[in-house]
Design an enzyme around this catalytic site. Structure first.
Site, mmCIF file in Angstrom:
data_model
loop_
_atom_site.group_PDB
_atom_site.id
_atom_site.type_symbol
_atom_site.label_atom_id
_atom_site.label_comp_id
_atom_site.label_asym_id
_atom_site.label_seq_id
_atom_site.Cartn_x
_atom_site.Cartn_y
_atom_site.Cartn_z
ATOM 1 N N SER A 93 13.108 24.061 0.529
ATOM 2 C CA SER A 93 14.388 23.556 0.377
ATOM 3 C C SER A 93 15.276 24.664 0.581
ATOM 4 O O SER A 93 15.017 25.654 -0.137
ATOM 5 C CB SER A 93 14.774 22.659 -0.513
ATOM 6 N N TYR A 111 14.508 20.911 -10.367
ATOM 7 C CA TYR A 111 14.066 20.544 -8.923
ATOM 8 C C TYR A 111 13.923 21.792 -7.974
ATOM 9 O O TYR A 111 12.822 22.083 -7.553
ATOM 10 C CB TYR A 111 14.901 19.489 -8.311
ATOM 11 N N LYS A 166 10.346 23.759 -6.472
ATOM 12 C CA LYS A 166 10.222 24.495 -4.805
ATOM 13 C C LYS A 166 9.956 25.742 -5.096
ATOM 14 O O LYS A 166 8.970 26.089 -4.333
ATOM 15 C CB LYS A 166 11.684 24.031 -4.103
HETATM 16 P P1 NAD Z 1 12.062 10.760 -0.236
HETATM 17 O O1 NAD Z 1 12.078 10.696 -1.622
HETATM 18 O O2 NAD Z 1 12.746 9.894 0.767
HETATM 19 O O3 NAD Z 1 10.326 11.214 0.256
HETATM 20 C C1 NAD Z 1 9.588 11.579 -0.729
HETATM 21 C C2 NAD Z 1 8.392 10.441 -1.127
HETATM 22 O O4 NAD Z 1 7.472 10.926 -1.695
HETATM 23 C C3 NAD Z 1 8.903 8.930 -1.323
HETATM 24 O O5 NAD Z 1 8.280 8.015 -0.181
HETATM 25 C C4 NAD Z 1 8.055 9.017 -2.591
HETATM 26 O O6 NAD Z 1 7.685 7.604 -3.084
HETATM 27 C C5 NAD Z 1 7.037 9.821 -2.591
HETATM 28 N N1 NAD Z 1 6.352 10.616 -3.649
HETATM 29 C C6 NAD Z 1 7.199 11.017 -4.766
HETATM 30 N N2 NAD Z 1 6.191 11.532 -5.775
HETATM 31 C C7 NAD Z 1 4.998 11.136 -5.132
HETATM 32 C C8 NAD Z 1 3.461 11.236 -5.815
HETATM 33 N N3 NAD Z 1 3.522 11.943 -7.022
HETATM 34 N N4 NAD Z 1 2.585 10.562 -5.288
HETATM 35 C C9 NAD Z 1 2.859 10.025 -3.761
HETATM 36 N N5 NAD Z 1 4.054 9.913 -3.353
HETATM 37 C C10 NAD Z 1 5.190 10.513 -4.093
HETATM 38 O O7 NAD Z 1 12.580 12.346 0.191
HETATM 39 P P2 NAD Z 1 12.910 13.116 1.529
HETATM 40 O O8 NAD Z 1 14.319 13.361 1.523
HETATM 41 O O9 NAD Z 1 12.197 12.565 2.489
HETATM 42 O O10 NAD Z 1 12.155 14.503 1.042
HETATM 43 C C11 NAD Z 1 10.887 14.766 1.385
HETATM 44 C C12 NAD Z 1 10.642 16.263 0.842
HETATM 45 O O11 NAD Z 1 11.566 16.994 1.498
HETATM 46 C C13 NAD Z 1 10.590 16.300 -0.541
HETATM 47 O O12 NAD Z 1 9.648 17.214 -1.173
HETATM 48 C C14 NAD Z 1 12.024 16.924 -0.826
HETATM 49 O O13 NAD Z 1 12.317 17.641 -2.010
HETATM 50 C C15 NAD Z 1 12.255 17.902 0.479
HETATM 51 N N6 NAD Z 1 13.620 17.979 0.672
HETATM 52 C C16 NAD Z 1 14.401 17.260 1.028
HETATM 53 C C17 NAD Z 1 15.839 17.404 1.310
HETATM 54 C C18 NAD Z 1 16.731 16.274 1.391
HETATM 55 O O14 NAD Z 1 18.063 16.685 1.344
HETATM 56 N N7 NAD Z 1 16.498 15.227 1.847
HETATM 57 C C19 NAD Z 1 16.286 18.862 1.307
HETATM 58 C C20 NAD Z 1 15.080 19.694 1.216
HETATM 59 C C21 NAD Z 1 13.928 19.397 0.869
HETATM 60 N N1 UFG Z 2 29.471 15.952 -1.955
HETATM 61 C C1 UFG Z 2 30.653 15.494 -2.207
HETATM 62 N N2 UFG Z 2 30.600 14.077 -2.718
HETATM 63 C C2 UFG Z 2 29.427 13.334 -3.032
HETATM 64 C C3 UFG Z 2 28.342 14.192 -2.691
HETATM 65 C C4 UFG Z 2 28.434 15.574 -2.284
HETATM 66 O O1 UFG Z 2 31.725 15.892 -2.196
HETATM 67 O O2 UFG Z 2 29.458 12.305 -3.469
HETATM 68 C C5 UFG Z 2 29.634 17.325 -1.419
HETATM 69 C C6 UFG Z 2 28.892 18.312 -2.391
HETATM 70 O O3 UFG Z 2 29.973 19.070 -3.268
HETATM 71 C C7 UFG Z 2 28.799 19.541 -1.043
HETATM 72 C C8 UFG Z 2 28.218 18.892 0.001
HETATM 73 O O4 UFG Z 2 29.010 17.458 -0.169
HETATM 74 O O5 UFG Z 2 29.822 20.353 -1.163
HETATM 75 C C9 UFG Z 2 26.894 18.423 0.269
HETATM 76 O O6 UFG Z 2 26.290 17.995 -0.777
HETATM 77 P P1 UFG Z 2 24.649 17.182 -0.875
HETATM 78 O O7 UFG Z 2 24.468 16.533 -2.353
HETATM 79 O O8 UFG Z 2 24.514 16.198 0.272
HETATM 80 O O9 UFG Z 2 23.814 18.386 -0.606
HETATM 81 P P2 UFG Z 2 23.529 19.762 -1.457
HETATM 82 O O10 UFG Z 2 23.769 20.653 -0.437
HETATM 83 O O11 UFG Z 2 24.293 19.799 -2.784
HETATM 84 O O12 UFG Z 2 21.974 19.735 -1.779
HETATM 85 C C10 UFG Z 2 21.173 18.964 -0.725
HETATM 86 C C11 UFG Z 2 19.945 18.249 -1.700
HETATM 87 C C12 UFG Z 2 19.133 19.325 -2.046
HETATM 88 C C13 UFG Z 2 18.609 20.440 -1.282
HETATM 89 C C14 UFG Z 2 19.906 20.953 -0.261
HETATM 90 C C15 UFG Z 2 19.212 21.532 0.733
HETATM 91 O O13 UFG Z 2 20.455 17.398 -2.611
HETATM 92 O O14 UFG Z 2 17.973 19.074 -3.024
HETATM 93 O O15 UFG Z 2 20.622 19.944 0.127
HETATM 94 O O16 UFG Z 2 20.145 22.389 1.210
HETATM 95 F F1 UFG Z 2 17.962 21.365 -1.679
#
Ligand code: NAD
Ligand code: UFG
Length: 356
Positions: free
Chosen positions: A133, A157, A161
Site C-alpha cells: 500500500s 495496519y 504492510k
Molecule cells: P477487502 O477487505 O475487500 O478484501 C480483503 C479480503 O480478505 C476480504 O474478503 C476478507 O474477508 C479477506 N480476509 C481477511 N483476513 C483473512 C484471513 N485471515 N483469511 C482469509 N481471508 C481473509 O479489501 P480490499 O480493498 O480488496 O484490499 C485487498 C488488499 O489490498 C488488502 O491486503 C489491503 O490491505 C490492500 N490494500 C487496499 C487498499 C484499499 O484502499 N482498498 C489500498 C492499499 C492496499
Molecule cells: N476523507 C474525508 N472524509 C471521509 C473520508 C476521507 O475527507 O469521510 C479524506 C481524507 O482526509 C483524505 C482523502 O479523503 O484526504 C482520502 O482518504 P481515504 O480514507 O479514502 O484514503 P487514504 O489515502 O487516507 O488511505 C487509503 C486507505 C489506506 C491505504 C491508502 C493507500 O485507507 O489503507 O489509501 O494510499 F493505505
C-alpha cells in the site's frame, strides 16, 4: 506471453473488493482460479456474480471458505491443486480499527502471511504477488512517490504492510527461487462497468468514496470533509485515485512479469497509481457530476495520521510491467455510481440484510 491454459492461481482474499475484480480478469484471460477467503469482510455473492460475469470461464473458479491462519486447511488446498502462483490480498485494512486492535491486525495479517509463505514453500510454489500500500510512504517529503522513497508506518495496519514487505525481501534473500512482486496500491475507487460487482464495506466506511456513495443513496446524511487547511489547491487532501479495473489489470501484468522475466525478478516493488493527484472536493464534484446527486458536506478538522498530498510515480510500472492506468476520475465516478445505484445496500440487497 503467459499461456493461461494450464495455469492455476491461488487468490487469497479473492471475495473482497480488489480481489473479486482481479479474479474476474483472471478468469476472463483463461486462468483457473482458486479463492480462499474467510468472508470476514466480504460476501460470497461477489464470487457468484464474478462467475456469472465470466460466462463459460466461470466454471474455472473454485472457492474455499478458509482462514489463512488455518494451516491444515491450507495444506489440504495446496495438496489438491498445483498452483503456479499466489496473489495475496487477504488481510484486514481499516486504519482506525488497527489502532484500536493492534494485536488483531498483527495476528491476522502477519501470521496469515507467514503461514501462507510456509505452506507455499513446502509445496514448492514460490511465485507471489502481494498487496502492499501507498501507506508505506507515510507523509512523503515530496511527490510523486517513487519506489525508492524512505518507508515508514504511522499505524499498526501500515506496519503490517511494511513488515510483510521486509519478510518477502528476506524470504527471497534466503532462497532466490522465490519470485515476488510487491504492489503498492494508491487509492482504489470505482467498480466493474457492469455494476454487478463493487465495493461493499462492512459498517461505517473509512474511505472517501465508499462514504460518498452511501451519502448518495441516502444511507448517510452528509460527508465530513477532514481538513480544509492543507497546502493544496483547495485546502483538502490530495490522493491518487485509481480505477479498480486498472488495478486488477496491474495484477495480470505482475503475473506476466513473474513468468516472462522470471530470471530477472527477485523481490521487486511497483507502485500502482495514475500519477495524478485529486483533492477531496474535486472528487466530490466529479461524483456529483456523474451521479446527478448533491453530496451535502460538513467541514471538519484534519483526520489524525492523514498526509497532505500523496500520488504515485508511475514510470517503473510503465517500463517494467508495461502497465499504465487507462481510466480517470470521470470513469471511476461513473462506474462507482452505476454499482451504487444498482446495489444501494451492496450485496446484501436490503437494509435489514446489510451491516449498515
Ligand atoms: P477487502 O477487505 O475487500 O478484501 C480483503 C479480503 O480478505 C476480504 O474478503 C476478507 O474477508 C479477506 N480476509 C481477511 N483476513 C483473512 C484471513 N485471515 N483469511 C482469509 N481471508 C481473509 O479489501 P480490499 O480493498 O480488496 O484490499 C485487498 C488488499 O489490498 C488488502 O491486503 C489491503 O490491505 C490492500 N490494500 C487496499 C487498499 C484499499 O484502499 N482498498 C489500498 C492499499 C492496499
Ligand atoms: N476523507 C474525508 N472524509 C471521509 C473520508 C476521507 O475527507 O469521510 C479524506 C481524507 O482526509 C483524505 C482523502 O479523503 O484526504 C482520502 O482518504 P481515504 O480514507 O479514502 O484514503 P487514504 O489515502 O487516507 O488511505 C487509503 C486507505 C489506506 C491505504 C491508502 C493507500 O485507507 O489503507 O489509501 O494510499 F493505505
Amino acid at each position: 506471453m503467459v499461456s493461461a491454459l494450464v495455469r492455476t492461481i491461488l487468490v487469497t482474499g479473492g471475495a473482497g473488493y480488489i480481489g473479486s475484480h482481479t479474479v474476474l480478469q483472471l478468469l476472463q484471460q483463461g486462468f483457473r482460479v482458486v479463492v480462499i477467503d474467510n468472508l470476514d469482510n466480504a460476501s460470497q455473492v461477489a464470487l457468484i456474480r464474478v462467475a456469472e460475469l465470466a460466462g463459460h470461464n466461470g466454471a474455472n473458479l473454485v472457492f474455499h471458505k478458509v482462514d489463512l491462519r488455518d494451516r491444515h486447511a491450507l495444506e489440504d488446498i495446496f495438496s489438491s491443486h498445483r498452483f503456479e502462483a499466489v496473489i495475496h490480498f487477504a488481510g484486514l485494512k481499516a486504519v482506525g480499527e488497527s489502532v484500536q486492535k493492534p494485536l488483531l491486525y498483527y495476528d491476522n495479517n502477519l501470521i496469515g502471511t507467514i503461514t501462507l509463505l510456509e505452506v507455499m514453500a513446502a509445496h514448492r510454489c514460490k511465485k507471489l504477488v502481494f498487496s502492499s500500500s501507498a501507506t508505506v510512504y507515510g507523509w512523503p517529503k515530496e511527490v510523486p512517490c517513487t519506489e525508492e522513497f524512505p518507508l515508514c508506518a504511522t499505524n499498526p495496519y501500515g506496519r503490517t504492510k511494511l513488515v510483510i514487505e521486509d519478510i518477502c525481501r528476506d524470504v527471497h534473500r534466503s532462497d532466490p527461487e522465490w519470485k515476488i512482486i510487491l504492489l503498492r496500491y494508491f487509492n482504489p475507487v470505482g467498480a466493474h462497468p457492469s455494476g454487478y460487482i463493487g465495493e461493499d464495506p462492512c459498517g461505517i466506511p473509512n474511505n472517501l468514496m465508499p462514504y460518498v456513495q452511501q451519502v448518495a443513496v441516502g444511507r448517510r446524511p452528509h460527508l465530513t470533509v477532514y481538513g480544509t487547511d492543507y497546502n493544496t489547491k483547495d485546502g483538502t487532501g490530495v490522493r491518487d485515485y485509481i480505477h479498480v479495473v486498472d488495478l486488477a489489470d496491474g495484477h495480470i501484468a505482475a503475473l506476466r512479469k513473474l513468468y516472462e522475466d522470471s530470471d530477472k525478478i527477485g523481490c521487486e516493488v511497483y507502485n500502482l497509481g495514475t500519477g495524478k493527484g485529486t483533492s477531496v472536493l474535486e472528487m466530490v464534484a466529479a461524483f456529483e457530476k456523474a451521479s446527478g446527486k448533491k453530496i451535502p458536506l460538513v467541514f471538519a478538522g484534519r483526520r489524525p495520521g492523514d498526509a497532505e498530498i500523496v500520488y504515485a510515480a508511475t514510470a517503473k510500472a510503465e517500463k517494467e510491467l508495461k502497465w499504465k492506468a487507462k481510466y480517470g476520475v470521470e470513469e471511476m465516478c461513473r462506474d462507482l455510481w452505476n454499482w451504487a445505484s444498482k446495489n444501494p445496500y451492496g450485496y446484501a440487497g436490503s437494509p435489514e440484510d446489510g451491516s449498515n
